[in-house]
Design a protein around this motif. Sequence first.
Motif, PDB file in Angstrom:
ATOM      1  N   GLU A  77       0.844  -1.187   0.000  1.00 49.54           N
ATOM      2  CA  GLU A  77       0.000   0.000   0.000  1.00 49.54           C
ATOM      3  C   GLU A  77       0.885   1.244   0.000  1.00 49.54           C
ATOM      4  O   GLU A  77       1.918   1.288   0.684  1.00 49.54           O
ATOM      5  N   ILE A  78       0.465   2.236  -0.734  1.00 51.28           N
ATOM      6  CA  ILE A  78       1.241   3.467  -0.802  1.00 51.28           C
ATOM      7  C   ILE A  78       1.285   4.141   0.566  1.00 51.28           C
ATOM      8  O   ILE A  78       0.285   4.214   1.289  1.00 51.28           O
ATOM      9  N   ASN A  79       2.466   4.583   0.936  1.00 55.07           N
ATOM     10  CA  ASN A  79       2.707   5.353   2.167  1.00 55.07           C
ATOM     11  C   ASN A  79       2.470   4.561   3.445  1.00 55.07           C
ATOM     12  O   ASN A  79       2.534   5.126   4.531  1.00 55.07           O
ATOM     13  N   LYS A  80       2.210   3.266   3.345  1.00 49.89           N
ATOM     14  CA  LYS A  80       2.045   2.471   4.556  1.00 49.89           C
ATOM     15  C   LYS A  80       3.411   2.122   5.126  1.00 49.89           C
ATOM     16  O   LYS A  80       4.317   1.725   4.391  1.00 49.89           O
ATOM     17  N   VAL A  81       3.572   2.264   6.422  1.00 53.36           N
ATOM     18  CA  VAL A  81       4.821   1.884   7.086  1.00 53.36           C
ATOM     19  C   VAL A  81       4.780   0.382   7.377  1.00 53.36           C
ATOM     20  O   VAL A  81       3.901  -0.097   8.098  1.00 53.36           O
ATOM     21  N   TYR A  82       5.718  -0.348   6.781  1.00 58.18           N
ATOM     22  CA  TYR A  82       5.848  -1.778   7.053  1.00 58.18           C
ATOM     23  C   TYR A  82       6.985  -1.963   8.057  1.00 58.18           C
ATOM     24  O   TYR A  82       8.166  -1.832   7.711  1.00 58.18           O
ATOM     25  N   LEU A  83       6.618  -2.218   9.301  1.00 63.35           N
ATOM     26  CA  LEU A  83       7.613  -2.424  10.344  1.00 63.35           C
ATOM     27  C   LEU A  83       8.195  -3.828  10.212  1.00 63.35           C
ATOM     28  O   LEU A  83       7.454  -4.796  10.023  1.00 63.35           O
ATOM     29  N   ILE A  84       9.499  -3.946  10.319  1.00 69.26           N
ATOM     30  CA  ILE A  84      10.182  -5.221  10.124  1.00 69.26           C
ATOM     31  C   ILE A  84      10.220  -5.976  11.445  1.00 69.26           C
ATOM     32  O   ILE A  84      10.800  -5.510  12.424  1.00 69.26           O
ATOM     33  N   GLU A  85       9.606  -7.155  11.465  1.00 66.20           N
ATOM     34  CA  GLU A  85       9.522  -7.965  12.673  1.00 66.20           C
ATOM     35  C   GLU A  85      10.634  -8.995  12.772  1.00 66.20           C
ATOM     36  O   GLU A  85      10.941  -9.487  13.856  1.00 66.20           O
ATOM     37  N   GLN A  86      11.233  -9.371  11.642  1.00 67.95           N
ATOM     38  CA  GLN A  86      12.377 -10.283  11.651  1.00 67.95           C
ATOM     39  C   GLN A  86      13.206 -10.031  10.399  1.00 67.95           C
ATOM     40  O   GLN A  86      12.756  -9.376   9.466  1.00 67.95           O
ATOM     41  N   HIS A  87      14.442 -10.509  10.409  1.00 65.25           N
ATOM     42  CA  HIS A  87      15.358 -10.229   9.303  1.00 65.25           C
ATOM     43  C   HIS A  87      14.704 -10.587   7.972  1.00 65.25           C
ATOM     44  O   HIS A  87      14.170 -11.687   7.814  1.00 65.25           O
ATOM     45  N   SER A  88      14.757  -9.637   7.027  1.00 70.41           N
ATOM     46  CA  SER A  88      14.005  -9.805   5.784  1.00 70.41           C
ATOM     47  C   SER A  88      14.805  -9.310   4.583  1.00 70.41           C
ATOM     48  O   SER A  88      15.660  -8.426   4.704  1.00 70.41           O
ATOM     49  N   LEU A  89      14.484  -9.886   3.434  1.00 70.36           N
ATOM     50  CA  LEU A  89      15.012  -9.447   2.147  1.00 70.36           C
ATOM     51  C   LEU A  89      13.835  -8.983   1.301  1.00 70.36           C
ATOM     52  O   LEU A  89      12.852  -9.719   1.132  1.00 70.36           O
ATOM     53  N   PHE A  90      13.917  -7.761   0.788  1.00 68.17           N
ATOM     54  CA  PHE A  90      12.903  -7.230  -0.108  1.00 68.17           C
ATOM     55  C   PHE A  90      13.480  -7.159  -1.518  1.00 68.17           C
ATOM     56  O   PHE A  90      14.547  -6.597  -1.733  1.00 68.17           O
ATOM     57  N   HIS A  91      12.746  -7.738  -2.458  1.00 65.24           N
ATOM     58  CA  HIS A  91      13.150  -7.711  -3.861  1.00 65.24           C
ATOM     59  C   HIS A  91      12.006  -7.079  -4.645  1.00 65.24           C
ATOM     60  O   HIS A  91      10.920  -7.653  -4.737  1.00 65.24           O
TER      61      HIS A  91
ATOM     62  N   PHE B   4      18.159  -5.582   2.239  1.00 64.48           N
ATOM     63  CA  PHE B   4      18.162  -6.339   3.490  1.00 64.48           C
ATOM     64  C   PHE B   4      17.814  -5.428   4.660  1.00 64.48           C
ATOM     65  O   PHE B   4      18.411  -4.362   4.829  1.00 64.48           O
ATOM     66  N   LEU B   5      16.858  -5.862   5.474  1.00 67.94           N
ATOM     67  CA  LEU B   5      16.424  -5.077   6.626  1.00 67.94           C
ATOM     68  C   LEU B   5      16.378  -5.966   7.852  1.00 67.94           C
ATOM     69  O   LEU B   5      16.007  -7.145   7.770  1.00 67.94           O
ATOM     70  N   GLU B   6      16.743  -5.400   9.006  1.00 67.80           N
ATOM     71  CA  GLU B   6      16.723  -6.166  10.243  1.00 67.80           C
ATOM     72  C   GLU B   6      15.544  -5.741  11.108  1.00 67.80           C
ATOM     73  O   GLU B   6      14.911  -4.704  10.870  1.00 67.80           O
ATOM     74  N   LYS B   7      15.238  -6.531  12.096  1.00 65.10           N
ATOM     75  CA  LYS B   7      14.128  -6.254  13.000  1.00 65.10           C
ATOM     76  C   LYS B   7      14.283  -4.857  13.606  1.00 65.10           C
ATOM     77  O   LYS B   7      15.353  -4.481  14.060  1.00 65.10           O
ATOM     78  N   GLY B   8      13.177  -4.099  13.582  1.00 63.06           N
ATOM     79  CA  GLY B   8      13.195  -2.748  14.135  1.00 63.06           C
ATOM     80  C   GLY B   8      13.257  -1.660  13.082  1.00 63.06           C
ATOM     81  O   GLY B   8      12.970  -0.500  13.373  1.00 63.06           O
ATOM     82  N   GLN B   9      13.634  -2.006  11.854  1.00 58.27           N
ATOM     83  CA  GLN B   9      13.627  -1.021  10.781  1.00 58.27           C
ATOM     84  C   GLN B   9      12.224  -0.937  10.175  1.00 58.27           C
ATOM     85  O   GLN B   9      11.316  -1.676  10.563  1.00 58.27           O
TER      86      GLN B   9
ATOM     87  N   LEU C 213      21.445   2.365   2.998  1.00 52.88           N
ATOM     88  CA  LEU C 213      20.639   1.174   2.765  1.00 52.88           C
ATOM     89  C   LEU C 213      21.527  -0.043   2.551  1.00 52.88           C
ATOM     90  O   LEU C 213      22.514   0.018   1.825  1.00 52.88           O
ATOM     91  N   GLY C 214      21.165  -1.162   3.165  1.00 47.49           N
ATOM     92  CA  GLY C 214      21.910  -2.393   2.959  1.00 47.49           C
ATOM     93  C   GLY C 214      21.358  -3.150   1.767  1.00 47.49           C
ATOM     94  O   GLY C 214      20.165  -3.419   1.693  1.00 47.49           O
ATOM     95  N   TYR C 215      22.196  -3.455   0.797  1.00 49.51           N
ATOM     96  CA  TYR C 215      21.690  -4.128  -0.396  1.00 49.51           C
ATOM     97  C   TYR C 215      22.798  -4.906  -1.089  1.00 49.51           C
ATOM     98  O   TYR C 215      23.987  -4.715  -0.813  1.00 49.51           O
ATOM     99  N   ILE C 216      22.377  -5.781  -1.987  1.00 47.07           N
ATOM    100  CA  ILE C 216      23.294  -6.381  -2.943  1.00 47.07           C
ATOM    101  C   ILE C 216      22.841  -5.973  -4.337  1.00 47.07           C
ATOM    102  O   ILE C 216      21.642  -5.797  -4.579  1.00 47.07           O
ATOM    103  N   ASP C 217      23.780  -5.798  -5.232  1.00 49.08           N
ATOM    104  CA  ASP C 217      23.495  -5.356  -6.593  1.00 49.08           C
ATOM    105  C   ASP C 217      23.254  -6.578  -7.465  1.00 49.08           C
ATOM    106  O   ASP C 217      24.181  -7.329  -7.777  1.00 49.08           O
ATOM    107  N   LEU C 218      22.007  -6.787  -7.857  1.00 50.62           N
ATOM    108  CA  LEU C 218      21.663  -7.973  -8.644  1.00 50.62           C
ATOM    109  C   LEU C 218      22.186  -7.892 -10.068  1.00 50.62           C
ATOM    110  O   LEU C 218      22.359  -8.914 -10.720  1.00 50.62           O
TER     111      LEU C 218
END
Length: 351
Positions: free
Chosen positions: A9-23, A47-52, A89-94
Motif C-alpha cells: 500500500e502506498i505510504n504504509k509503514v511496514y515495520l520489520i519484525e524479523q530479518h528480511s530481504l525485499f526484492h 536487506f532489513l533487520e528487525k526494528g527497521q 541502505l543495505g543491499y546487494i546489486d543484482l
Amino acid sequence: MNVEKFKPEINKVYLIEQHSLFHVLSGNGSIQVDFNTYFDWQQKGIFLEKGQYIKFLSDDFLVRKIEFADAAKFNNKEVRVLFKHLISLGYIDLEECEECKTFLSESVLSQHPTNIIDVSSKQWYWQNPFKANMEEYQIIFDAKEIIDSEYMNHLTNRDLVQLINERGYNAQSLIKDKIGLSVKGLIGAKRLVESQKAVAFTDKSIQEISYQLGYKDDAYFNRVFKNAVGETPAQFRESFDFKNRDLFTQDIIALLKEYHREERSLAFYADKMNLSIKTLAKKVRSKMNVSLGQLIRLELIHTAKLMLLQGESIVAISQALGFEEANHFSRFFKHYAGLTPTDFKNKKYNL
C-alpha cells in the motif's frame, strides 16, 4: 522462512519484525527506509533487520518479501554485514550478481531457501562498499554492535572509544577512514533514528521518550531533535503522519514524473501544490529527508538511465530532457550519477 509476493500500500509503514530481504519485482517510484528516501533501488536486493521500517511512495510496486526465521544465523560475523547498516541502505546489486538473481528466481528459491543469504554475503564483500578488507570490516561491525547497544547510555566519546578499543584494536581512525564518520557521528546517527522512530511510531509522551533515550531534560531533547531534523518532536510526529498516510508525497512525486523533463523551477511545483515555495520545500524536506531540487535531479537521472538502456543517443536524451547541449547533459549525468553516460551504457551491457 516465509516468502510472500505482494503489492504494498502506498505510504504504509511496514515495520520489520524479523530479518528480511525485499526484492522489488516491478514498479516505479521511490522507497523510504528509516526516514531516508531512496530512488536508485532498481535491481537490488534490500536487506532489513528487525526494528527497521520500509515505506513505498508509489502505488504500482510488486514486491517479494523473504523473512528469515533463523535469528541466530544473523549473528554470524560474515552474514551480519547484510543487515547491520552503517550509514545507508543495505543491499546487494543484482545486476552484478548473476548467482543472486538465480537464487531469487521463484523455482530455485523454493528448492534452496537459505542459500540466498550465503550468496548475498559473498556478493556484499565483493561489492566492498567501504573499500576495506575482511578483518577491517569485522572491526567496524564490532564497533557498530557496541554503538547499537550503548547509544542510550550517553557515554562520552572517550568512554565509547575506550570501550571499543578494549577489544584490542583502534577502531576510531579505521571508522573515520573507511566510512567518513567519526565514532561520535555514528552514535549521533543511531540515537537520532531511534528518536525519530519513538516519536513517529508510538503514542508515548515526548517527555517519556526523552527519558527512555537517556536525556535527563526533555527540553534539551527537544532542542537536539529540532537542530537535527528541523522540527520539534511534536511537529515531526504530526508531519510524519504514521496512521493517516496523507497523499502529499504521492502528489509531489506524480508531479515530478509528469513535468520533470521540462520544468525545474521550484515555483512551478509550488504553484501546482497550492503552496508557497518555502512551505513546499519544508514539507518535502520533513517528509522525505531530501530537498525538492534533489528530487528533480534524481528524476532526471532516472529517466536518463532508462533512455540510455533503451539505446537512445546522448544527443536525443539531452534534447528530450531540456539540455541546451549534449555536453551539458553529459556533465550533469557524470556529476550526479558518478560516471559518464557512455560508461553507464558500457557497464550495463558488458556484465
